[in-house]
Structures are given as C-alpha cells and as structure tokens.
Scaffold this motif. Structure first.
Motif, PDB file in Angstrom:
ATOM      1  N   LEU A 113       0.801  -1.137  -0.045  1.00  0.00           N
ATOM      2  CA  LEU A 113       0.047   0.155   0.100  1.00  0.00           C
ATOM      3  C   LEU A 113       0.852   1.326  -0.033  1.00  0.00           C
ATOM      4  N   PHE A 114       1.967   1.299   0.672  1.00  0.00           N
ATOM      5  CA  PHE A 114       2.635   2.476   0.766  1.00  0.00           C
ATOM      6  C   PHE A 114       3.493   2.589  -0.589  1.00  0.00           C
ATOM      7  N   ALA A 115       3.942   1.480  -1.001  1.00  0.00           N
ATOM      8  CA  ALA A 115       4.509   1.649  -2.459  1.00  0.00           C
ATOM      9  C   ALA A 115       3.792   2.229  -3.293  1.00  0.00           C
ATOM     10  N   HIS A 116       2.356   1.731  -3.454  1.00  0.00           N
ATOM     11  CA  HIS A 116       1.325   2.095  -4.524  1.00  0.00           C
ATOM     12  C   HIS A 116       1.149   3.461  -4.088  1.00  0.00           C
ATOM     13  N   LEU A 117       0.818   4.090  -2.664  1.00  0.00           N
ATOM     14  CA  LEU A 117       0.529   5.517  -2.526  1.00  0.00           C
ATOM     15  C   LEU A 117       1.779   6.408  -3.170  1.00  0.00           C
ATOM     16  N   PHE A 118       2.868   5.930  -2.728  1.00  0.00           N
ATOM     17  CA  PHE A 118       3.792   6.774  -2.759  1.00  0.00           C
ATOM     18  C   PHE A 118       4.157   7.210  -4.497  1.00  0.00           C
ATOM     19  N   PHE A 119       4.002   6.045  -5.090  1.00  0.00           N
ATOM     20  CA  PHE A 119       4.040   5.940  -6.518  1.00  0.00           C
ATOM     21  C   PHE A 119       3.018   6.685  -7.060  1.00  0.00           C
TER      22      PHE A 119
END
Lengths: 173, 276
Positions: free
Chosen positions: A126-132
């Motif tokens: 989720l964090f990777a997704h949101l940051f991207f």
C-alpha cells in the motif's frame, strides 16, 4: 479454479464500484486540507492467488488502474501505480516467505497467514502504491515532502480500510 | 527468436512492467493538463540546457577561426589610426581634404615558436615572403612592441625579439617626446633599458614609453612600457632608464607585422647624407 476467477472478477467490480461511488467522494479535511485520500482498490492486487503469473498480475493491475482512472478522469496515474505495485508484489512475497514456503494455491490473506504477516504485506504494498501514485500525480519531486505527507496520511487511513476489509469479509481466496 | 522468447519467459514481468509504465506515462502526459505542462516545461529546460552546451562546444571549435578573423580586423583597424598614416596636408592651402594616406600596413600573424631565456631571443611567425613580409619590418601585438623581422623564408619569418641584445628601437617618452634608443641587457625578460635620453629631460617614474616618430619601422605611439627606475651614471650626460615592458613576451600568440610603405623613400634620402 473457476470459482477463484469468478470471485476475483466480482471483487474487481465491487472494489471499483466502492472506490468510485463512495471513497472518491469522501474528502477528509475539507477543500483546504486535501492530503488524505482513501484507496481501497489495491486490495484486489494484494489478494490475487500467489501462483498468479507475474505478467498476468501486472496486466490485471494495469486493467484495474485504468478502470479507476476512467472514473477519476486522470488517465494513466492510477494505472502506473497499480502496475508498479503488481510488479513488486512477487518480490515482497518472497521477502516475507514463511519458513515452510507458500502453498501457491492460496491467496495472501489474513486468515491464511495471520494478522501480523498480512499487516506487513499489505502495508508495504500500500505504501509503495501510494507513494508512486502521489509522485506521478505531482509529476515532479520538487514537492517531495508534500508527496511524503500525502502518502503517509493516506496510508494510515487506507490501511485501516484494507484491514477492515479482511475482518468484514474474511476472504480465503 | 528462441532467445527472445526465452528472455521474455525469464524477464517477462520486468519487460511488461517497463512497457506498461511507458504507456501509463504517455497517457499521463497526454491526457492530464497539469502533468502535461510540467512535462513540457521540464523537457524545455532539459533541451534548452543541452542546446546551450552544444552551442558552447561548437563555438569552442570555431574559436580559432574567430580569433583569426578578429586579428585581421584588428590589423585593418591599426591602419586606420592617424599615426599609421602619412600626413600630406599642405599649409599654404586652407583646404585640407583627405590628406592622410596609408603609410603603415598591418598584417596579422601567429607566433609558432618563441624564446625569452637566451641572449639572442627570436620569434618565429607563420607569415613569410609569400605574404609580403621582408626583413626589418616591425612586429607588434595588442599590448606593445614585439620585435623586428630579421629574415624570411617562403612561409615563415624569424623575428628578432625586443629581448635580443642587438635590437635597437627608437623610443620616446610620451609626455615630453624626449627620445632614446631601447636596448636589452640580456637578463630580465620583463625589463629593457632606454639609453641616450639627455640629462636635462624631466622624468617621472611611471612615464609611458612609446615608439618615437623617428623610427622608420614602427608608427608613432605604439606602447612599449613604463619607467620603472632611472639614474645617471657618474660622468655621463644621459639617463639610464629601466623600462618595464607593457606586454608579456612569454605568452605571445597573435602579432601584427607592420610595413612602412614609405620607408624606402625615407632611407634613400637619409643615405645621401651619410655618404657625404
């Protein structure tokens, strides 16, 4: 096998509908503090069966993101984040592999692997997704700390809903 | 072909990821107003910088040509100076129309060999007989005098530098026109000596020394240097003046050869007197 595909299709449709009809209209903090958004649709990619081919999950990620983009009127932004997330999913899975290895027919859910494992797994993705997503949305790292702030605030509120989903529906596939 | 399929089987995820991300970025830039404008302004900055760098580099390559053309232009400008012209004005006529005519012709040249650390220092330049250079023409650069042409070949000339202890150049003090002859004692490449300035001349340290109008080699008013110190040897009627050269002879690059086209006439006349 067929029921797995069917369930995933239903999940795809429901998550898109919930995201577009409910969460896209929620504006936490009002117009002046537009930092937290709720993203629930990444659950679809998280819960794909472990045996899903890398290429297939990336293609499904693109399809999901593209569908969301059509409703958000932001062609390519969600899609790129979803593709990125689907791309890193196998690496996250292999990093979190339990001692006995995976039963590849399972989906990575809370009921199979327990709450702590699922929290870490979904948190990373989720964090990777949101940051991207927020990086592509800003399209410049000039506002890096603003991107970071949006990512973190959205992360907590989205993670809450992702975990809630596990408790509400307790999906096994 | 087989290798290509194998590559895709092994790295299909990565390839697909790159392809789809490229597609996404294309969509983002194409269909989103904000990202589109950021994209184009960033690429403008990038391409602008690149073009600038490229231009700088190309200009550097053309620098030699530019320097050559500037040197030629300078030579032409030197010819425009009044001191480089012969004054034909005749005072019994009040009309003084266009009475200056060219007396000195300037030609640019490049120094290809140079020395400053011997007793007899010479400079080689890349102009010779074929370009109209003949012995005993003057050589100057933008900062002052350089020397006198000693011998020429087809395409090269050997110049006796100011730092040659047989060079004699007629020099004058700019402020009061007292003149003397410039010699080099053979030690310091930054200093030369000016002899034969009479004792009654009034000198100040820092006075400008320039070529005198009596020289048939150089036009009047070419900078030589400034007075560093001066003294009178006991029993002498002339000053010994130490002149600091205005140009640096150790890093010469572009010079101008000066031709006095009326020199023959002047020398012929003066020889008549010497024969008597």
């Amino acid at each position: 096998m067929n029921s797995t595909i069917f369930k995933n299709i239903v999940r795809f449709v429901l998550l898109v509908l919930v995201q577009v009809l409910v969460f896209s209209r929620i504006n936490i903090g009002g117009d002046n503090f537009n930092y937290a958004q709720v993203f629930i649709y990444p659950i679809f990619i998280m819960l794909l069966p472990i045996r899903t081919l890398h290429t297939v999950s990336i293609l499904l990620g693109f399809l999901l993101g593209f569908t969301i983009d059509i409703f958000y009127n932001s062609l390519g932004v969600h899609a790129s984040a979803c593709v990125f997330m689907a791309f890193i999913r196998p690496y996250v899975l292999s990093a979190l592999e339990p001692r006995g290895g995976y039963n590849v027919n399972l989906s990575p859910t809370k009921s199979h692997f327990g709450f702590p494992w699922f929290a870490i797994y979904s948190g990373i993705l989720l964090f990777a997704h949101l940051f991207f997503y927020f990086s592509v949305e800003a399209f410049t790292f000039y506002y890096f700390w603003e991107i970071m702030l949006r990512t973190i605030l959205s992360f907590f509120i989205s993670a809450f809903f992702v975990i809630m989903y596990q408790y509400l529906f307790d999906p096994r596939e | 072909m087989q290798n290509l399929i194998l590559l895709f089987v092994r790295h299909g995820g990565l390839i697909l990821f790159i392809l789809l991300e490229s597609l996404c970025m294309y969509l983002v830039v194409q269909y989103n107003q904000k990202q589109n404008s950021i994209y184009f302004s960033s690429t403008n900055v990038l391409s602008g910088t690149l073009h600038n760098q490229y231009d700088d580099f190309v200009q550097y390559l053309y620098l030699a040509n530019v320097a050559d053309s500037l040197a030629n232009e300078n030579a032409k400008l030197y010819e425009q100076l009044d001191d480089a012209k012969f004054n034909r004005s005749i005072w019994r006529d009040t009309l003084r129309a266009d009475t200056l005519e060219p007396q000195y012709i300037f030609q640019s040249a490049t120094v290809i060999n140079n020395s400053i650390n011997k007793y007899h220092n010479h400079i080689t330049i890349d102009r010779g007989k074929n370009h109209g250079i003949r012995p005993s023409m003057g050589v100057i650069n933008d900062d002052g005098i350089v020397g006198i042409v000693k011998s020429t070949s087809g395409n090269y000339s050997l110049v006796m530098s100011v730092l040659h202890n047989q060079t004699r150049i007629s020099a004058a003090i700019k402020r009061n026109n007292y003149f003397g002859s410039l010699v080099w004692k053979g030690s310091d490449p930054k200093h030369v000596n000016l002899n034969d300035v009479p004792k009654h001349a009034d000198l100040i340290i820092g006075d400008t020394i320039q070529t005198s109008s009596y020289s048939a080699v150089f036009p009047k008013g070419i900078m030589i240097g400034k007075i560093d110190t001066f003294w009178i040897e006991p029993g002498s009627n002339f000053y010994s003046i130490d002149v600091k050269l205005s140009n640096n002879l150790s890093n010469l690059r572009y010079v101008y050869v000066v031709e006095n086209i009326m020199k023959g006439e002047q020398l012929e006349l003066e020889e008549e007197v010497q024969d008597e």
